[in-house]
Design a protein around this motif. Structure first.
Motif, mmCIF file in Angstrom:
data_model
loop_
_atom_site.group_PDB
_atom_site.id
_atom_site.type_symbol
_atom_site.label_atom_id
_atom_site.label_comp_id
_atom_site.label_asym_id
_atom_site.label_seq_id
_atom_site.Cartn_x
_atom_site.Cartn_y
_atom_site.Cartn_z
ATOM 1 N N PRO A 1 0.824 -1.221 0.000
ATOM 2 C CA PRO A 1 0.000 0.000 0.000
ATOM 3 C C PRO A 1 0.856 1.269 0.000
ATOM 4 O O PRO A 1 0.544 2.230 -0.707
ATOM 5 N N ALA A 2 1.945 1.241 0.766
ATOM 6 C CA ALA A 2 2.793 2.439 0.837
ATOM 7 C C ALA A 2 3.423 2.722 -0.520
ATOM 8 O O ALA A 2 3.454 3.867 -0.983
ATOM 9 N N TRP B 1 2.293 1.799 -3.414
ATOM 10 C CA TRP B 1 1.212 2.263 -4.309
ATOM 11 C C TRP B 1 1.031 3.764 -4.157
ATOM 12 O O TRP B 1 0.991 4.510 -5.132
ATOM 13 N N SER B 2 0.936 4.197 -2.900
ATOM 14 C CA SER B 2 0.718 5.622 -2.645
ATOM 15 C C SER B 2 1.820 6.475 -3.236
ATOM 16 O O SER B 2 1.570 7.489 -3.867
ATOM 17 N N MET B 3 3.058 6.033 -3.013
ATOM 18 C CA MET B 3 4.164 6.890 -3.432
ATOM 19 C C MET B 3 4.352 6.868 -4.939
ATOM 20 O O MET B 3 4.763 7.859 -5.543
ATOM 21 N N PHE C 1 1.927 6.262 -7.277
ATOM 22 C CA PHE C 1 0.799 6.716 -8.089
ATOM 23 C C PHE C 1 0.149 7.999 -7.606
ATOM 24 O O PHE C 1 -0.614 8.615 -8.335
ATOM 25 N N VAL C 2 0.392 8.374 -6.371
ATOM 26 C CA VAL C 2 -0.150 9.657 -5.903
ATOM 27 C C VAL C 2 1.025 10.468 -5.387
ATOM 28 O O VAL C 2 1.252 10.573 -4.199
ATOM 29 N N LYS D 1 9.234 12.388 -2.315
ATOM 30 C CA LYS D 1 10.660 12.110 -2.391
ATOM 31 C C LYS D 1 11.301 12.143 -0.993
ATOM 32 O O LYS D 1 12.089 11.266 -0.648
ATOM 33 N N LEU E 1 9.867 11.612 1.815
ATOM 34 C CA LEU E 1 9.388 10.475 2.588
ATOM 35 C C LEU E 1 10.188 9.223 2.238
ATOM 36 O O LEU E 1 10.619 8.464 3.118
ATOM 37 N N LEU E 2 10.406 9.050 0.957
ATOM 38 C CA LEU E 2 11.165 7.899 0.488
ATOM 39 C C LEU E 2 12.590 7.941 1.047
ATOM 40 O O LEU E 2 13.130 6.939 1.512
ATOM 41 N N VAL F 1 9.743 -1.258 0.497
ATOM 42 C CA VAL F 1 8.994 -0.121 -0.047
ATOM 43 C C VAL F 1 9.741 0.435 -1.248
ATOM 44 O O VAL F 1 9.162 0.700 -2.304
ATOM 45 N N TYR G 1 8.364 0.371 -4.967
ATOM 46 C CA TYR G 1 8.158 1.695 -5.559
ATOM 47 C C TYR G 1 8.770 1.756 -6.963
ATOM 48 O O TYR G 1 8.132 2.205 -7.907
#
Lengths: 345, 290, 276
Positions: free
Chosen positions: C92-93, C95-97, C99-100, C106, C108-109, C156, C160
């Motif tokens: 899920p994480a 996916w969020s980073m 596609f949204v 950046k 956060l990653l 993640v 990603y």
């Protein structure tokens, strides 16, 4: 049913206004084309209608109901993407069945709908292949098939032909037009190619910098563009623009003549120039003529053109084919212009 | 694609990862920081008085710290030197047209998948043992006295073992980088009359510089925390001859139960690792942009 | 001219490459061979590569005299369990980073990656004390938690990079086709990203299987995975070379095989995308 009404719709990303307040009424069954240069906001507006982008302010109504906040899945619209966006892991059959399965359609009915879509789009032989095994044109058909089985209230096309080669593009153009005639469903079609716009549209909306410059039928836009931008965008080759010296009492700052309205003449014409590059297309010839003090003018002439590079030629155009623009580029009513002296050098 | 809905959803789906990592990083780190200011030993129950920077003073002025600090530097530096030079050589060699390249690749890569305790013990007993090890047999056969690796050169022995583990990583990353080199550049250099050395120096090496930096930074992060290899071979000895900072903190914390001192050491280790991490993050961050 | 020359250089390079890679591989080969020797042959002063009496006695000794299978099982539970749990949190994480994206994505990653760079000794004492207080010391659950957390940033990150390669339009098409977020993830995203997800899983199983800091510190007899079990051979038992070799072989062979399958993804996962 598929009428779509945009009321004072805007879109901004941060401080940047991509769509300025915009009104547009799209009638049921209409084929409307959004055309404009890249970055003019046409795709963004399409995605807002689809529900893939938020609308910053204003309302989008579909069939009279406010759909501004409705998620894409619930708007009853179908979209064909530039990259086709087929599901690579599913067969053609399952690609087409996907929206029907989401809508919980009975399996027997799904089969029937796939069969009829396959027939319309000539996909019968490919139903069990994966998208990766198909050519560009076939993928395009699958994408359209996936869209039509849902019987949406409107189709949205986002530059669907730009990934195809030139000859295929002409074919698909015809097929989409044919499809529109037989389905009679509303279609909104985004393209940057004015030829597609002219050939397919019932009405064209010309976009520039987040606003619609003009909406009308193809011939209306061709004959009576409201400003220099529309005049230059519609028609191929592009209209010739010539800046003119201001004369008292005449607001004209530039004039425009379409290449097909310029004639090469024996007698003295409006301009005299030297022939540059000649492009022979067989059925027609494009001449690029260098005129001192004016620049290069493009002329669309017959297929059999005897002129040579470097020839001296006279050019003329009938007065009612010459458009006048003021200093904002707005087209001036074509009756009141002054004498020819303004036009000639 | 960004509607309010999907943005909200994205936030919800990010939540577990963020919270867990936050809990994993911030909470224990704050506790370590807090403990490092206390006089706190598990064996001596007491008030756990606040002692200011005393733990840091003891830790940093301890001769064991000085020795293990330099051991850490030697360990990291030695392994980096061996793996980078060896890795470049191997990468160039594996990039050539050779028979059975896939098998060669598999063999070169294998040590990376061997768990640290196994590789350390295999090297310690079967190769470096002064009586029964293969090296000892070999030395005897040549007529030399066998080396007692872990008594005479403990740190170097560990450097050899760890280098063997990390050489495949460096070689693999550098090979991947070399393979992305535009062949036309080399052909153009051939036409310009460049020899193999000038091609290596002016084309291959600059092309590899980014990958080399990446290998250095990533290896450094892992090498600063070498632990198992020391634990099962020398236990840090003789004396502190093969103790690195990680191992020193381990002995202080879990063998001597000095929570305060160990925590101060932990914070020092975090600061050292951060200096490397900042450079690594810059490199990765740059990459994120293209 | 090219042909003769390049054939000659191909022979030279091949010989060189096989010699060097053979030397690098030799310790593993030697371990495998020794595991089939008797203890006497294993320490023989004139060791033999193949000419000895092959025996399986070491394997049966290791399996019979030590709870090898318990440790093996611990390794499986800890590495596979933590990798699956990690996927559940990381998908899920990612996916969020992917596609949204927004301005903070950046950072956060990068922040997630930075947690991977925290040296374990920096949190050793609190984790040890917390585990003691929550009775997690020497439990598989405790190690699954730790492994999940230390490998989460890599998971993640890898996911990603795989998700980034999936065109947004495909996910948007599914939304237009009436799919909700759950259907979008299960019917469209996951099947397309399956190869990437599989290699993420594989790499994390390998990393967790070989992890040798927390597994050595937080376990004793009950939850010890193979890393800790093998470490027990550092005592005089290690002088039984053949048995050490047999135990080692059983600990590394499964992961060697998995590793060879995932070599391409390894570069991507371990260089955090710095090398493509």
């Amino acid at each position: 049913m598929g009428s779509i009404t945009l009321k004072q719709v805007t879109k901004s990303f941060g401080d940047v206004n991509v769509i300025k307040p915009l009104d547009l009424e799209i009638k049921d069954g209409e084929f409307i084309v959004f055309v404009g240069p890249s970055g003019c906001g046409k795709s963004t507006l399409l995605r807002m209608i689809a529900g893939l982008e938020d609308t910053s302010s204003g309302n989008i109504e579909i069939d009279g109901n406010d759909a501004t906040k409705t998620p894409p899945a619930k708007r009853g619209l179908a979209m064909v993407f530039q990259s086709y966006a087929l599901y690579p892991h599913m067969s053609v059959r399952n690609n087409i069945a996907f929206p029907l399965k989401r809508a919980k359609v009975a399996p027997a009915e799904i089969e029937a709908k796939i069969a009829s879509a396959a027939k319309i789009l000539n996909l019968g032989d490919y139903l069990d292949r994966k998208p990766g095994q198909l050519s560009g044109g076939q993928r395009q058909r699958v994408a359209i098939g996936r869209a039509i089985v849902r019987q949406p209230s409107a189709f949205l096309f986002d530059e669907p032909l730009s990934n195809l080669d030139a000859s295929l593009r002409v074919n698909m153009r015809l097929e989409i037009s044919e499809l529109h005639k037989s389905l009679a469903t509303t279609m909104i079609y985004v393209t940057h190619d004015q030829v597609e716009a002219m050939t397919m549209a019932d009405r064209i909306a010309v976009f520039n910098g987040g606003v619609i410059e003009q909406v009308g039928t193809p011939m209306e836009l061709y004959r009576n563009p409201v400003n220099r931008f529309v005049a230059g965008f519609i028609g191929s080759p592009k209209m010739n623009f010539i800046d003119v010296k201001p004369v008292d009492g005449d607001p004209t700052r530039s004039i425009g003549v379409r290449p097909e309205h310029l004639k090469v003449t024996q007698e003295q014409g409006l301009w005299t120039g030297k022939v540059g590059v000649i492009e022979h297309l067989g059925s027609e010839t494009f001449l690029h003529v260098h005129v001192d003090g004016v620049g290069t003018l493009t002329i669309k002439d017959d297929g059999e053109c005897p002129l040579q590079y470097g020839d001296q030629v006279n050019l003329t155009a009938s007065q009612n084919k010459i458009m006048h623009f003021d200093k904002e580029g707005v087209t001036l009513a074509s009756l009141s212009w002054g004498d020819n002296a303004v036009v000639a050098q | 694609m960004a509607t309010t809905q999907s943005r909200t959803l994205a936030r919800i789906m990010l939540f577990p990862s963020v919270i867990l990592l936050l809990a994993w990083m911030i909470v224990p780190l704050c506790m370590t920081l807090y403990f490092s200011f206390l006089d706190y030993n598990l064996l001596i129950p007491g008030n756990n008085d606040f002692v200011g920077f005393l733990n840091y003073e003891f830790f940093l002025t301890d001769p064991a710290f000085i020795e293990s600090f330099f051991n850490t530097l030697w360990l990291v530096g030695g392994v980096l030197l061996i793996t980078i030079c060896g890795g470049i050589g191997l990468a160039i060699l594996l990039d050539q047209a050779i028979w059975g390249r896939n098998y060669v690749r598999i063999m070169v890569l294998a040590p990376f998948f061997v768990m640290p305790t196994v590789s350390a013990l295999v090297w310690k007993n079967m190769f470096m043992n002064p009586v029964n090890g293969l090296f000892a047999h070999f030395a005897n056969w040549l007529g030399f006295a066998p080396v007692d690796f872990f008594a005479q050169i403990p740190l170097l022995s560990i450097i050899i073992i760890v280098s063997w583990q990390w050489l495949p990583f460096a070689a693999l990353i550098l090979l991947t980088a070399i393979q992305s080199l535009d062949r036309e550049q080399l052909e153009a250099a051939d036409l310009d009359g460049a020899g193999p050395f000038s091609k290596f120096y002016y084309i291959v090496l600059p092309h590899l510089s980014r990958a080399i930096t990446a290998v250095i930074l990533i290896e450094t992060i892992f090498l600063l925390s070498i632990f198992a290899e020391i634990l099962v071979t020398t236990s840090g000895g003789p004396g502190y001859a093969s103790t690195n900072i990680t191992y020193l903190i381990y002995t202080q914390s879990l063998l001597q139960f000095d929570v305060g001192g160990g925590s101060a050491g932990g914070i020092v280790a975090v600061i050292i690792a951060n200096i490397v991490a900042i450079f690594l993050m810059r490199l990765i961050g740059k990459n994120l942009e293209d | 001219m090219a042909n003769k020359n390049s054939n000659k250089s191909k022979i030279i390079y091949t010989l060189l490459a096989w010699t060097i890679s053979g030397m690098i591989f030799f310790p593993i080969l030697w371990t495998l061979i020794t595991s089939f020797k008797t203890e006497a042959e294993a320490i023989s002063a004139s060791p033999s590569l193949f000419m000895f009496d092959w025996t399986l006695v070491n394997y049966s000794d290791v399996l019979n005299r030590s709870p090898y299978f318990d440790h093996f099982w611990n390794s499986v539970v800890i590495s596979v369990g933590s990798s699956l749990l990690g996927l559940l949190i990381a998908i899920p994480a990612a996916w969020s980073m992917a596609f949204v994206q927004n301005k903070r994505t950046k950072n956060l990653l990068m922040w997630m990656l930075s947690t991977k760079m925290l040296p374990p000794v920096g949190v050793l004492i609190p984790i040890y004390l917390l585990f003691r207080d929550f009775s997690l010391l020497d439990t598989k659950l405790g190690l699954v938690i730790v492994m999940t957390l230390i490998n989460l940033p890599i998971m993640v990150w890898m996911l990603y990079t795989y998700f980034k390669e999936i065109p947004h339009e495909i996910l948007e098409a599914s939304r237009m086709d009436g799919a909700g977020i759950v259907e979008e993830i299960f019917h469209v995203l996951l099947p397309i990203a399956l190869p990437g997800i599989a290699s993420t899983l594989l790499l994390n199983v390998i990393l967790a299987w070989n992890e040798a800091f927390w597994t050595l510190i937080l376990t004793a007899a009950n939850a010890a995975p193979l890393t800790a079990f093998i470490a027990s051979y550092s005592s005089p038992e290690g002088l039984f070379y053949a048995k050490l070799s047999a135990a080692s072989a059983m600990a590394i062979v499964p992961i060697l095989i998995l590793g060879w399958f995932s070599q391409k993804q390894l570069v991507r996962g371990l260089s955090f995308g710095a090398v493509k």
